[in-house]
Design a protein around this motif. Structure first.
Motif, mmCIF file in Angstrom:
data_model
loop_
_atom_site.group_PDB
_atom_site.id
_atom_site.type_symbol
_atom_site.label_atom_id
_atom_site.label_comp_id
_atom_site.label_asym_id
_atom_site.label_seq_id
_atom_site.Cartn_x
_atom_site.Cartn_y
_atom_site.Cartn_z
ATOM 1 N N THR A 218 0.829 -1.203 0.000
ATOM 2 C CA THR A 218 0.000 0.000 0.000
ATOM 3 C C THR A 218 0.861 1.251 0.000
ATOM 4 O OG1 THR A 218 -0.130 0.066 2.422
ATOM 5 C CG2 THR A 218 -1.857 -1.151 1.260
ATOM 6 N N GLY A 219 0.242 2.402 -0.217
ATOM 7 C CA GLY A 219 0.898 3.689 -0.076
ATOM 8 C C GLY A 219 0.982 4.544 -1.319
ATOM 9 N N TYR B 173 9.279 -0.807 4.658
ATOM 10 C CA TYR B 173 8.687 0.482 4.322
ATOM 11 C C TYR B 173 9.663 1.275 3.467
ATOM 12 C CZ TYR B 173 6.006 -0.941 8.410
ATOM 13 O OH TYR B 173 5.256 -1.657 9.315
ATOM 14 N N LEU B 174 9.122 2.047 2.556
ATOM 15 C CA LEU B 174 9.933 2.923 1.722
ATOM 16 C C LEU B 174 9.426 4.342 1.896
ATOM 17 C CD1 LEU B 174 12.242 3.031 -0.371
ATOM 18 C CD2 LEU B 174 10.471 2.970 -2.145
ATOM 19 N N ASP C 11 13.095 -5.885 -0.685
ATOM 20 C CA ASP C 11 13.457 -4.926 -1.718
ATOM 21 C C ASP C 11 12.243 -4.163 -2.235
ATOM 22 O OD1 ASP C 11 15.889 -6.306 -1.491
ATOM 23 O OD2 ASP C 11 15.501 -7.506 -3.297
ATOM 24 N N TRP C 12 12.519 -2.991 -2.805
ATOM 25 C CA TRP C 12 11.533 -2.219 -3.541
ATOM 26 C C TRP C 12 12.040 -2.010 -4.958
ATOM 27 C CZ3 TRP C 12 6.677 -1.151 -2.080
ATOM 28 C CH2 TRP C 12 6.374 -1.221 -0.717
ATOM 29 N N TYR C 13 11.197 -2.316 -5.925
ATOM 30 C CA TYR C 13 11.473 -2.092 -7.335
ATOM 31 C C TYR C 13 10.450 -1.123 -7.892
ATOM 32 C CZ TYR C 13 14.631 -6.176 -7.523
ATOM 33 O OH TYR C 13 15.662 -7.071 -7.339
ATOM 34 N N LEU D 56 5.538 3.952 1.348
ATOM 35 C CA LEU D 56 5.011 2.690 0.883
ATOM 36 C C LEU D 56 5.225 1.619 1.946
ATOM 37 C CD1 LEU D 56 6.325 2.660 -2.801
ATOM 38 C CD2 LEU D 56 4.266 3.746 -1.862
ATOM 39 N N SER D 57 4.254 0.709 2.066
ATOM 40 C CA SER D 57 4.324 -0.359 3.048
ATOM 41 C C SER D 57 4.182 -1.706 2.359
ATOM 42 C CB SER D 57 3.221 -0.208 4.105
ATOM 43 O OG SER D 57 3.358 1.002 4.815
#
Length: 119
Positions: free
Chosen positions: A7-8, A79-80, A35-37, A20-21
């Protein structure tokens, strides 16, 4: 199967912030890297940020100094935090969680959340 809650994403103006979560509860396998892409139409999915199980973090050059990745091991979440957002940050953001058990490693992907930055 492991469910990833992501989400986010939102529509914001340049300079705004978003967080972002990504959560992956209900699995006994040990979470290692998270990771976040992100991906835009016509381009390959690219790594934005990664955090290892020891807390060490890695960032893409384009987001260095603006984005911060964190993790909550108790919640099995990452989280980002995205600050000073730019139009070029517009993309679908995906979470990837790696789990390991008995010498086996598996990666799990979220469905993606849309981030749009424009005036």
């Amino acid at each position: 199967q492991v469910r990833i809650e992501e989400t986010g994403g939102n529509l914001v103006q340049p300079g705004a912030s978003l967080r972002l979560s990504c959560k992956t509860p209900g699995n006994t396998w040990r979470v290692t890297t998270m990771d976040w892409y992100r991906q835009v139409p016509g381009s390959q999915r690219e790594l934005v940020a990664a955090i290892a199980d020891d807390g060490s973090a890695t960032y893409a050059v384009a987001v260095k100094g603006r984005f911060t990745i964190t993790r909550d091991n108790a919640k099995e979440a990452t989280y980002l935090q995205m600050n000073s957002l730019k139009p070029e940050d517009t993309a679908i953001y995906y979470c990837k969680v790696r789990r390991t058990a008995f010498g086996t490693t598996r990666d799990y992907w979220g469905q993606g959340t849309q981030v749009t930055v424009r005036s």
